[in-house]
Write an enzyme that holds these catalytic residues in place. Structure first.
Site, PDB file in Angstrom:
ATOM      1  N   SER A 176       0.819  -1.206   0.000  1.00  0.00           N
ATOM      2  CA  SER A 176       0.000   0.000   0.000  1.00  0.00           C
ATOM      3  C   SER A 176       0.864   1.273   0.000  1.00  0.00           C
ATOM      4  O   SER A 176       1.669   1.446  -0.909  1.00  0.00           O
ATOM      5  CB  SER A 176      -0.934  -0.079   1.214  1.00  0.00           C
ATOM      6  N   HIS A 192      -7.398  -5.675  -0.413  1.00  0.00           N
ATOM      7  CA  HIS A 192      -6.237  -5.007   0.182  1.00  0.00           C
ATOM      8  C   HIS A 192      -5.571  -5.757   1.337  1.00  0.00           C
ATOM      9  O   HIS A 192      -4.351  -5.852   1.401  1.00  0.00           O
ATOM     10  CB  HIS A 192      -6.689  -3.623   0.664  1.00  0.00           C
ATOM     11  N   ASP A 203      -9.538  -5.412  -4.875  1.00  0.00           N
ATOM     12  CA  ASP A 203      -8.936  -4.362  -4.051  1.00  0.00           C
ATOM     13  C   ASP A 203      -9.485  -2.995  -4.457  1.00  0.00           C
ATOM     14  O   ASP A 203      -9.216  -2.518  -5.556  1.00  0.00           O
ATOM     15  CB  ASP A 203      -7.414  -4.412  -4.230  1.00  0.00           C
TER      16      ASP A 203
END
Ligand SMILES: *[C@@H]1O[C@H](CO)[C@@H](O)[C@H](O)[C@H]1NC(C)=O
Ligand SMILES: *[C@@H]1O[C@H](CO)[C@@H](O)[C@H](O)[C@H]1NC(C)=O
Ligand SMILES: *[C@@H]1O[C@H](CO)[C@@H](O)[C@H](O)[C@H]1NC(C)=O
Length: 413
Positions: free
Chosen positions: A185, A388, A355
């Site tokens: 991320s 995610h 995601d």
């Protein structure tokens, strides 16, 4: 959509929602609307990462304090060897860099056979874990206190300029070896930005980027619905707060108010925002909620919001030509041009079809900016069912992702 969606609202919500969606997943037996965030016991002193999550599992672990050139004191952990095999000389160092609103503990939440940090140690790597400024073990500065608003005067630009080089230099000096880098991320964003400016390239051997984030424009579409319902007033008042503490009252109240809106179904809504994680384990999620989320700077959230709004990766926009000139010598903030990442830097990208933070369309934009990359230096993995959090906590992550990372690193000589 005709919705009045302000990017700040969108980003703030979506990033907070990451934690809520995990908590409110029906398969995990939690109730919709139960906000663990607000009720965490803030008085209990946190166990360190080594003592709390590594040594207990039978691994050696060392803690270091590393000082950035702008005075922040960052906590860094080292797991020098696996459970078997011992301390071979000249092991290849790997640095793990977490995302926004979490800390280095996120690499250690699953069992040893499922946690990336421990899998890497057991695979013969010398593992290092970073904790960015503002997170619980890195809330220190040589002169500033976290209660001081000046402590929070930074964005991810400062992680590119200060935190990342400081930690990479430290690991490089300690080990005498170029490092392998793993980011998740925001940990991918700061690396891509740094590499695009040619920074750290001489000390990084290869990078694995999970849920890569560089462009965020496509988050807004999914978020429009929420933002339209959002309490813009509350968010605006949050922007005035220097520390963005997802466990703090202003943020918790904002989210509670949002989910109390009869027009909103938080479960569906939040699933739509962050993606439906396919493969999380109840005990891992419990541990996650005991440890995270962590604070960041409100200014950092605003900068992320600018990335959503602008669809271009730029330095923080002071929102005023004069201020920008003062900081950058130009009226507009400089762009991070990812096409400038050296084309021979070995990269492994892994992204998920579910995601919502690292949307497939935004990943496509990222891949387009890497289209001149040497073909044999770029590996891309697409996992249809992953969202995610699956990349750091998924029960199948070892088989699907981590084994690939280990193989990718072992291919680099
Ligand atoms: C879930 O986590 C627990 C505790 O770490 C572990 O014992 C169990 O094997 C995990 N389940 C799966 C399916 O990985
Ligand atoms: C924050 O830091 C910038 C430099 O990056 C400085 O120009 C500005 O005055 C600082 N703001 C506050 C409120 O201290
Ligand atoms: C980025 O750099 C590439 C070549 O290095 C150049 O062709 C392109 O125009 C640049 N893009 C921007 C937005 O400056």
């Amino acid at each position: 959509m005709g919705l009045n969606c302000t990017p700040s609202v969108a980003v703030v919500l979506s990033l907070c929602a990451l934690f809520l969606v995990i908590e409110s997943h029906p398969a995990l037996g939690s109730n919709r609307g139960s906000f663990g965030l607000a009720t965490d016991d803030v008085t209990a002193p946190p166990a360190g990462i080594c003592s709390g999550a590594v040594i207990l599992q039978g691994y050696k672990c060392q803690e270091f304090d590393v000082r950035t050139d702008d005075g922040y004191i960052l906590s860094v952990q080292r797991i020098p060897e696996g459970r078997v095999g011992g301390a071979a000389k000249n092991k290849q160092p790997v640095l793990l860099q977490h995302g926004v609103l979490v800390d280095g503990m996120t690499w250690l939440l699953s069992s040893p056979d499922e946690s990336l940090a421990l899998i890497l140690a057991d695979s013969g790597f010398d593992v290092w874990i970073a904790n960015t400024r503002g997170t619980r073990f890195s809330r220190r500065h040589v002169t500033l206190d976290p209660t001081d608003p000046d402590f929070w005067n930074w964005t991810w630009d400062d992680m590119v300029t200060h935190d990342l080089p400081t930690v990479i230099d430290f690991v490089f000096k300690q080990t005498g070896n170029k490092i392998h880098y793993v980011g998740h991320s925001m940990g991918t964003l700061i690396a891509l930005a740094a590499f695009s400016e040619g920074k750290q390239i001489d000390k990084v051997k290869a990078a694995a980027l999970l849920s890569p984030i560089a462009y965020l424009s496509h988050m807004t579409t999914a978020l429009g619905v929420v933002a339209a319902k959002a309490f813009v007033g509350e968010i605006t008042s949050l922007i005035g707060v220097a520390e963005f503490n997802p466990k703090g009252e202003p943020v918790a109240n904002f989210l509670k108010a949002l989910c109390a809106d009869p027009g909103l179904n938080c479960y569906d809504l939040l699933g739509a925002l962050t993606g439906k994680n396919c493969c999380l384990n109840v005990s891992t999620v419990d541990l996650f909620l005991k440890n995270e989320p962590q604070s960041t700077a409100t200014k950092n959230m605003v900068h992320l919001a600018q990335t959503v709004r602008d669809g271009v990766l730029k330095k923080y926009d002071y929102g005023n030509d004069n201020f920008n000139v003062e900081h950058y010598g130009e009226a507009k903030p400089p762009v991070y041009n990812l096409s400038n990442i050296p084309h021979n830097l070995p990269l492994f990208l892994s992204y998920g079809g579910q995601d919502a933070l690292s949307d497939v369309r935004d990943v496509a934009t990222l891949l387009d900016s890497l289209k001149l990359h040497d073909e044999d230096k770029l590996s891309v993995q697409y996992i249809k069912d992953y969202a995610h959090a699956d990349f750091i906590m998924g029960v199948s992550a070892k088989d699907i992702v981590y084994n690939q990372i280990v193989a990718f690193f072992k291919r680099q000589n």
